[in-house]
Design an enzyme around this catalytic site. Sequence first.
Site, PDB file in Angstrom:
ATOM      1  N   HIS A   1       0.518  -1.247   0.155  1.00  0.00           N
ATOM      2  CA  HIS A   1      -0.271  -0.008   0.334  1.00  0.00           C
ATOM      3  C   HIS A   1       0.976   1.334   0.426  1.00  0.00           C
ATOM      4  O   HIS A   1       0.460   2.417   0.264  1.00  0.00           O
ATOM      5  CB  HIS A   1      -0.775   0.122   1.216  1.00  0.00           C
ATOM      6  CG  HIS A   1      -1.279  -1.134   1.430  1.00  0.00           C
ATOM      7  ND1 HIS A   1      -3.041  -0.995   0.114  1.00  0.00           N
ATOM      8  CD2 HIS A   1      -1.421  -2.422   1.823  1.00  0.00           C
ATOM      9  CE1 HIS A   1      -3.330  -1.935   1.028  1.00  0.00           C
ATOM     10  NE2 HIS A   1      -2.808  -2.464   1.436  1.00  0.00           N
TER      11      HIS A   1
ATOM     12  N   CYS B   1     -30.865   5.222  25.191  1.00  0.00           N
ATOM     13  CA  CYS B   1     -29.798   6.594  25.981  1.00  0.00           C
ATOM     14  C   CYS B   1     -29.241   7.007  24.626  1.00  0.00           C
ATOM     15  O   CYS B   1     -29.917   8.817  24.920  1.00  0.00           O
ATOM     16  CB  CYS B   1     -28.707   5.971  26.284  1.00  0.00           C
ATOM     17  SG  CYS B   1     -28.878   4.928  27.835  1.00  0.00           S
ATOM     18  N   HIS B   2     -29.117   6.873  23.608  1.00  0.00           N
ATOM     19  CA  HIS B   2     -28.718   7.727  22.764  1.00  0.00           C
ATOM     20  C   HIS B   2     -29.563   8.011  21.805  1.00  0.00           C
ATOM     21  O   HIS B   2     -29.672   8.763  20.539  1.00  0.00           O
ATOM     22  CB  HIS B   2     -27.875   6.578  21.957  1.00  0.00           C
ATOM     23  CG  HIS B   2     -26.058   6.873  22.915  1.00  0.00           C
ATOM     24  ND1 HIS B   2     -25.600   7.187  23.040  1.00  0.00           N
ATOM     25  CD2 HIS B   2     -26.407   5.391  23.298  1.00  0.00           C
ATOM     26  CE1 HIS B   2     -25.049   7.081  23.896  1.00  0.00           C
ATOM     27  NE2 HIS B   2     -24.602   5.419  24.196  1.00  0.00           N
TER      28      HIS B   2
ATOM     29  N   CYS C   1     -20.958  -0.614  26.107  1.00  0.00           N
ATOM     30  CA  CYS C   1     -22.459   0.135  26.556  1.00  0.00           C
ATOM     31  C   CYS C   1     -23.365  -1.581  26.649  1.00  0.00           C
ATOM     32  O   CYS C   1     -24.729  -0.612  27.591  1.00  0.00           O
ATOM     33  CB  CYS C   1     -23.217  -0.224  25.299  1.00  0.00           C
ATOM     34  SG  CYS C   1     -22.910   2.485  25.356  1.00  0.00           S
TER      35      CYS C   1
END
Lengths: 285, 151, 107
Positions: free
Chosen positions: A103, A204-205, A246
Amino acid sequence: MKKTILRASLAAFAIAGYAGIATAEPVDEKLTIDGEREMTVKTKAPEGHPFDEVLSGWLFRTKETRALEADSFANPGMLRVEEGEALWNKVEGTAGKSCSTCHGDAAESMKGVGAAYPKWDKDNNRPINIELQVNKCRTEQMGAEAYPFDKGGQKPLTAYVKHQSIGMPVAADLTAGEMQKWWDKGKEVYYTRTGQLNLSCASCHEQNAGKYIRADHLSQGQVNGFPTYRLKQADLVSLHNRFRGCIRDTRAEYPKAFSDELMALEVYVTWRGTGLSVETPGVRQ
Amino acid sequence: MNINRRQALALSAGAAVFAITGVSTKLAYAAAEDTEKAIMDLAGGKAPQSGKITLTSPEIAENGNTVPVSVKVDSKMMEGDMVKSITIFAEGNPNPDVVTFHFSAMSGAATASTRMRLAKTQNVVAVAKMADGSTYMDKKEVKVTIGGCGG
Amino acid sequence: MASKPRVKVPKKASVGEVITIKTLISHKMESGQRKGKDGKLVPRKIINKFTAEFNGQEVFSADMHGAVSANPYLEFTVKMSESGTFKFSWVDDDGSVYSTEKKITVS
């Protein structure tokens, strides 16, 4: 039981009050790294999104934490990005190759890559993220061992690759292969309540973004800064580690990193942040 | 955005769980007296004066693991007005010592910054020692948020 | 130590200018206060001393304790009077010394 919950709830509000924050709104500020590179931390949501605007988690942090990300020298995550650069050039495996053998200069070859992942992987008939792409290269091209989850060079190298796209808008291609099907599956994961606390990602989000869960200012749960430097761990934290964290916090059994469930969630949540700048390495609490 | 009762309860029950986890970490915190003794030792048995020195730290630290702190003494940094050192103490940590900065005639200014760990909400104290032996002190409370997903 | 220390020093300055130097080094700064998975305290292993020298003369130093955060960051100033070389050193509890140098042109 009712009494206990009520008390817990009062305690939570008490703490929020104690922290002395009058408003829970995210700040309305611009993130300009080193005073030169302007980042998109707020943008119009893509069609079909529950929010009108998508907001970077950076806007939900305190001014000290925001300042850490705004200065690429002060950002401790950059130490790990530099470590990733060394790994990029390190020959490993039976083929005697490094990443750079194929690369070349990552600043050119990897520019935009981090903004376009996760991608459809025809060979394996599932989405692939940077971590798994690195492992694919290692096993198939370099004759090296795959990095185990979060181990070896996985976090620094992923951060280094994603950092080459810093400032570029997140734009995963959902039209390739069966990406749309995985998006649907990810959406289902996002809205499914789990654990003893019976919370979904959305609890929550989405429903409470901008509010406090005890001392934590809930963001939209965007993933554009991952791997992100978390003050808690004082280290880079990978996306799947955060997903698992989470889910663990809902007191549920959490799926394996890179499992179908979490890959689908990565596809869906990445889409939820469409148009935000890649911030890797972000700095969060 | 409205939060319905059921969600409020679910979220705060979550908070209660975090609260319990927080309490289980038992650390022997330094008494404020330890800091006071250290300051007296540094100041040669006399309480430092106030003024000249400013300690800057966030009012609320988002995470106690990485709290930015800066100190600055109003000094010309020339003969007759030189700061030798500034020491930072954290009264509520298991060990109150944080850092001592040593300056020189080449410093140009008596200012320095670092990042520190604070175990809980507490007073942070900075004591400057001048070349003539006099000492100056500033104190600031930093609230440390514990709990939630980041704590 | 996983990566080289990072140091930010301006390349040029004028005589009498007070420059700001920033340093950051990768280190866990194990405080000695933390318990490991086995429930025992993890022994302290920190960088306990930082020194900045200019043309061989010490211009700034810091004594660090366990309360300094992981990946210690330091920012301080130096008043420039001549061109030369800065040498920065970090001393680990295990005796290792990490160091790096930076040149500055003062006119």
